[in-house]
Design a protein around this motif. Structure first.
Motif, mmCIF file in Angstrom:
data_model
loop_
_atom_site.group_PDB
_atom_site.id
_atom_site.type_symbol
_atom_site.label_atom_id
_atom_site.label_comp_id
_atom_site.label_asym_id
_atom_site.label_seq_id
_atom_site.Cartn_x
_atom_site.Cartn_y
_atom_site.Cartn_z
ATOM 1 N N ALA A 80 127.979 -56.018 48.341
ATOM 2 C CA ALA A 80 129.301 -55.383 48.256
ATOM 3 C C ALA A 80 130.163 -55.844 49.420
ATOM 4 N N PRO A 81 131.489 -55.824 49.255
ATOM 5 C CA PRO A 81 132.390 -56.198 50.354
ATOM 6 C C PRO A 81 132.117 -55.362 51.597
ATOM 7 N N GLY A 82 132.090 -56.012 52.728
ATOM 8 C CA GLY A 82 131.835 -55.309 53.981
ATOM 9 C C GLY A 82 130.375 -55.264 54.372
ATOM 10 N N GLU A 83 129.481 -55.487 53.414
ATOM 11 C CA GLU A 83 128.053 -55.543 53.737
ATOM 12 C C GLU A 83 127.705 -56.892 54.349
ATOM 13 N N LYS A 84 126.598 -56.911 55.076
ATOM 14 C CA LYS A 84 126.115 -58.146 55.666
ATOM 15 C C LYS A 84 124.723 -58.466 55.125
ATOM 16 N N ASN A 85 124.417 -59.748 55.111
ATOM 17 C CA ASN A 85 123.047 -60.131 54.768
ATOM 18 C C ASN A 85 122.081 -59.498 55.758
ATOM 19 N N ALA A 86 120.882 -59.204 55.304
ATOM 20 C CA ALA A 86 119.859 -58.609 56.164
ATOM 21 C C ALA A 86 118.540 -59.348 55.974
ATOM 22 N N LEU A 87 117.695 -59.253 56.972
ATOM 23 C CA LEU A 87 116.385 -59.884 56.900
ATOM 24 C C LEU A 87 115.448 -59.039 56.052
ATOM 25 N N LEU A 88 114.805 -59.666 55.093
ATOM 26 C CA LEU A 88 113.841 -59.014 54.214
ATOM 27 C C LEU A 88 112.438 -59.474 54.606
ATOM 28 N N ALA A 89 111.626 -58.559 55.073
ATOM 29 C CA ALA A 89 110.259 -58.912 55.440
ATOM 30 C C ALA A 89 109.435 -59.203 54.196
ATOM 31 N N CYS A 90 108.651 -60.278 54.248
ATOM 32 C CA CYS A 90 107.770 -60.642 53.136
ATOM 33 C C CYS A 90 106.316 -60.455 53.555
ATOM 34 N N LEU A 91 105.385 -61.012 52.808
ATOM 35 C CA LEU A 91 103.970 -60.731 53.049
ATOM 36 C C LEU A 91 103.443 -61.370 54.331
ATOM 37 N N GLY A 92 103.949 -62.540 54.688
ATOM 38 C CA GLY A 92 103.564 -63.158 55.949
ATOM 39 C C GLY A 92 102.182 -63.782 55.978
ATOM 40 N N PHE A 93 101.594 -64.048 54.819
ATOM 41 C CA PHE A 93 100.280 -64.699 54.815
ATOM 42 C C PHE A 93 100.389 -66.137 55.330
#
Length: 208
Positions: free
Chosen positions: A145-158
């Motif tokens: 949505a307008p005004g939102e920023k991308n964010a880091l999405l944690a994954c499994l990390g294997f």
């Protein structure tokens, strides 16, 4: 000892019935005749058509049996999914949408931790496209949505790295967006269409 991880980019533009050499390398490493494969399809909502197509590719690459671990929609059955994963010689994580895939796993308490225990017990994991990113450290949760920023999405990390797949056509714009969310100097791997990485014992190498 943790298992090895294969990260396949796949090739959305390819139309070939030939077995993928990276798939064959993975199943040789599994080291069992006709290995049982647990199919994690949360990134595609457990889409049955996609499952059937990928099952054929996995069988052609060396799998002996491919069974869906049901985690999405009305057919979701976490206990049954865990049994499928527990009985598997290898685990495959399908393509689709990374955020949908991770949200689908985390919708069921204990499933990500159960996958980690299987990985730490030495079970090898194979990812394709979005599935490869899910097996790595993290990805981008894109602003909606307008005004939102991308964010880091944690994954499994294997696989202890950050990566993107088949993004060469756009100059790896999405990988660059990911790196902007990470500390300065962080590295990311761009796996070209048709390419693959093997990550095992701290060693990262190309395969196929």
């Amino acid at each position: 000892m943790s298992g090895c991880v294969y990260l396949l980019a796949g090739n959305p533009c390819a139309r070939s019935d030939k077995p993928d050499p990276a798939l064959r390398a993975f199943f040789r490493e599994v080291g069992k005749p006709a290995p049982r494969v647990a199919y994690i399809g949360t990134a595609s909502g457990d889409d049955r058509g996609f499952f059937k197509a990928m099952r054929l590719r996995l069988l052609a690459g060396g799998a002996g049996e491919v069974e869906l671990a049901p985690l999405c929609g009305a057919a979701a059955a976490p206990a049954a999914a865990k049994r499928v994963i527990a009985n598997a010689d290898a685990v495959f994580v399908s393509g689709g949408d990374v955020a949908e895939g991770m949200d689908g796993l985390r919708a069921h308490r204990g499933v990500p931790a159960f996958l980690r225990r299987r990985f730490e017990a030495g079970v090898p994991f194979l990812g394709l496209s979005a599935g490869s990113i899910m097996l790595a450290r993290g990805w981008v949760r894109w602003a909606e949505a307008p005004g939102e920023k991308n964010a880091l999405l944690a994954c499994l990390g294997f696989a202890p790295l950050y990566c993107d797949v088949h993004g060469e056509a756009d100059g790896w714009d999405e990988l660059k967006a990911l790196l902007r969310l990470l500390p300065a100097g962080s590295a990311g791997y761009g796996i070209r269409a048709g390419g693959a990485l093997r990550v095992c014992g701290g060693v990262i190498e190309e395969v196929g």
